[in-house]
Design an enzyme around this catalytic site. Structure first.
Site, mmCIF file in Angstrom:
data_model
loop_
_atom_site.group_PDB
_atom_site.id
_atom_site.type_symbol
_atom_site.label_atom_id
_atom_site.label_comp_id
_atom_site.label_asym_id
_atom_site.label_seq_id
_atom_site.Cartn_x
_atom_site.Cartn_y
_atom_site.Cartn_z
ATOM 1 N N ASP A 67 -3.212 -15.709 0.467
ATOM 2 C CA ASP A 67 -3.495 -14.913 1.666
ATOM 3 C C ASP A 67 -4.953 -14.996 2.098
ATOM 4 O O ASP A 67 -5.795 -15.522 1.383
ATOM 5 C CB ASP A 67 -3.095 -13.449 1.429
ATOM 6 C CG ASP A 67 -3.555 -12.920 0.077
ATOM 7 O OD1 ASP A 67 -4.492 -13.492 -0.505
ATOM 8 O OD2 ASP A 67 -2.973 -11.929 -0.399
ATOM 9 N N ASN A 135 0.132 -0.408 -4.695
ATOM 10 C CA ASN A 135 1.378 0.008 -4.023
ATOM 11 C C ASN A 135 2.505 -1.005 -4.232
ATOM 12 O O ASN A 135 3.532 -0.945 -3.564
ATOM 13 C CB ASN A 135 1.126 0.237 -2.525
ATOM 14 C CG ASN A 135 0.740 -1.044 -1.779
ATOM 15 O OD1 ASN A 135 0.729 -2.122 -2.370
ATOM 16 N ND2 ASN A 135 0.444 -0.928 -0.505
ATOM 17 N N HIS A 137 2.259 -4.328 -3.755
ATOM 18 C CA HIS A 137 2.257 -5.543 -2.913
ATOM 19 C C HIS A 137 1.949 -6.785 -3.728
ATOM 20 O O HIS A 137 1.270 -6.732 -4.752
ATOM 21 C CB HIS A 137 1.349 -5.398 -1.681
ATOM 22 C CG HIS A 137 -0.131 -5.476 -1.907
ATOM 23 N ND1 HIS A 137 -1.022 -4.613 -1.323
ATOM 24 C CD2 HIS A 137 -0.890 -6.340 -2.633
ATOM 25 C CE1 HIS A 137 -2.250 -4.948 -1.660
ATOM 26 N NE2 HIS A 137 -2.201 -5.977 -2.462
ATOM 27 N N GLU A 142 3.176 -6.128 2.041
ATOM 28 C CA GLU A 142 3.121 -4.687 1.810
ATOM 29 C C GLU A 142 4.534 -4.093 1.705
ATOM 30 O O GLU A 142 5.501 -4.707 2.172
ATOM 31 C CB GLU A 142 2.389 -4.018 2.984
ATOM 32 C CG GLU A 142 0.922 -4.419 3.128
ATOM 33 C CD GLU A 142 0.000 -3.677 2.155
ATOM 34 O OE1 GLU A 142 0.419 -3.391 1.020
ATOM 35 O OE2 GLU A 142 -1.151 -3.400 2.540
HETATM 36 C C1 GLP Z 1 -5.288 -7.889 -2.804
HETATM 37 C C2 GLP Z 1 -4.664 -9.285 -2.727
HETATM 38 C C3 GLP Z 1 -3.607 -9.465 -3.758
HETATM 39 C C4 GLP Z 1 -4.103 -8.895 -5.063
HETATM 40 C C5 GLP Z 1 -4.194 -7.413 -4.957
HETATM 41 C C6 GLP Z 1 -4.810 -6.736 -6.159
HETATM 42 O O1 GLP Z 1 -5.054 -7.126 -1.689
HETATM 43 N N1 GLP Z 1 -4.138 -9.604 -1.443
HETATM 44 O O2 GLP Z 1 -3.272 -10.839 -3.871
HETATM 45 O O3 GLP Z 1 -3.214 -9.202 -6.097
HETATM 46 O O4 GLP Z 1 -4.847 -6.998 -3.782
HETATM 47 O O5 GLP Z 1 -6.181 -6.828 -6.158
HETATM 48 P P1 GLP Z 1 -7.075 -6.510 -7.420
HETATM 49 O O6 GLP Z 1 -6.806 -7.601 -8.375
HETATM 50 O O7 GLP Z 1 -8.473 -6.518 -6.907
HETATM 51 O O8 GLP Z 1 -6.643 -5.189 -7.923
#
Ligand code: GLP
Length: 246
Positions: A67, A135, A137, A142
């Site tokens: 993404d 959440n 995702h 989402e």
């Molecule tokens: C982000 C990314 C995800 C990631 C998630 C968790 O929004 N789009 O690919 O897995 O949030 O992030 P973190 O590893 O910083 O908790």
């Protein structure tokens, strides 16, 4: 579904790196589906270490990221393009032309999604690395009424805006983009293998829902239990709500 419990973040990172190392050694031309966020940085450091020790090479590897935020340039320090260069690509022997990340700065987002769909369709032998949002995702898919198909433009949920602005935008919810381009759930599921990593107690509810509750688009990560080859690596805190026998 294989669940590996580790005692802490470092152990989780090492375990994930070991799995990817084996995959790379078994197939030096493998495609790595890559994730951003704070969770995979330890894993990327481990991969860089293995590269420096001569254990693995990325020369023939392609990568396809999950993404990117909409509206910020690849040079922006808060972009996922920049993140990948800083945390992995600039420190290994991967060829820049073999790394793919959506471009969030294009005028025509629909066209960009189409371009990314074609890139993903063209990539066999993919191991998909995933983090998980608090959440539930995955990528930026989402919670919703249905699972997203194909690369799509997402409106970020308030909880994601809060989580991610805290970590990467100095807590400023106004400066974080409110939209992102994300690989779709079907594209994540089309990988040959999925490795999901999670650390910390703020991920424990999402991990519980993903593993123990029914498959539902309200917790996008819950779908991965339908994949035939999935490994979930959690540290103690992320696993704290799981039944002891899992
Ligand atoms: C982000 C990314 C995800 C990631 C998630 C968790 O929004 N789009 O690919 O897995 O949030 O992030 P973190 O590893 O910083 O908790």
């Amino acid at each position: 579904m294989k669940i590996i419990r580790t005692s802490n973040y470092d152990e989780m990172s090492k375990m994930a790196a070991q799995i990817l190392e084996e995959d790379i050694i078994n197939n030096p031309q493998i495609t790595l589906g890559l994730a951003t966020g704070s969770t995979p940085t330890g894993l990327y450091s481990e991969l860089i270490k293995k590269y420096n020790e001569g254990k693995i090479s990325f020369e023939k590897i392609k990568t396809v990221n999950l993404d990117e935020y909409v509206g910020i340039s690849p040079d922006n320090k808060q972009s996922y393009n920049y993140f990948m260069k800083e945390n992995l690509f600039n420190k290994i022997d991967i060829k820049e032309e073999n790394t793919y990340i959506p471009n969030g700065l294009v005028e025509n987002l629909e066209q960009e999604c189409q371009r990314y769909n074609e890139i993903i369709n063209d990539m066999p032998n993919r191991v998909q690395l995933l983090g998980i949002g608090s959440n539930g995702h995955i990528g930026f898919n989402e919670p919703a009424d249905s699972f997203q198909e194909g690369t799509n433009v997402v409106d970020l949920k308030q909880s994601t805006i809060k989580d991610n602005s805290k970590k990467y935008f100095d807590g400023d919810e106004n400066s974080i983009p409110k939209k992102a381009i994300s690989m779709g759930i079907d594209q994540i599921m089309s990988a040959d293998k999925i490795v999901l990593i999670a650390s910390g107690k703020n991920k424990s509810k999402a991990i519980y829902d993903a593993i123990c509750e029914d498959v539902s688009p309200n917790c996008p990560a819950s779908i991965i239990k339908q994949h035939p080859n999935v490994t979930i690596i959690v540290d103690e805190e992320a696993a704290q709500l799981l039944p002891k026998d899992i």
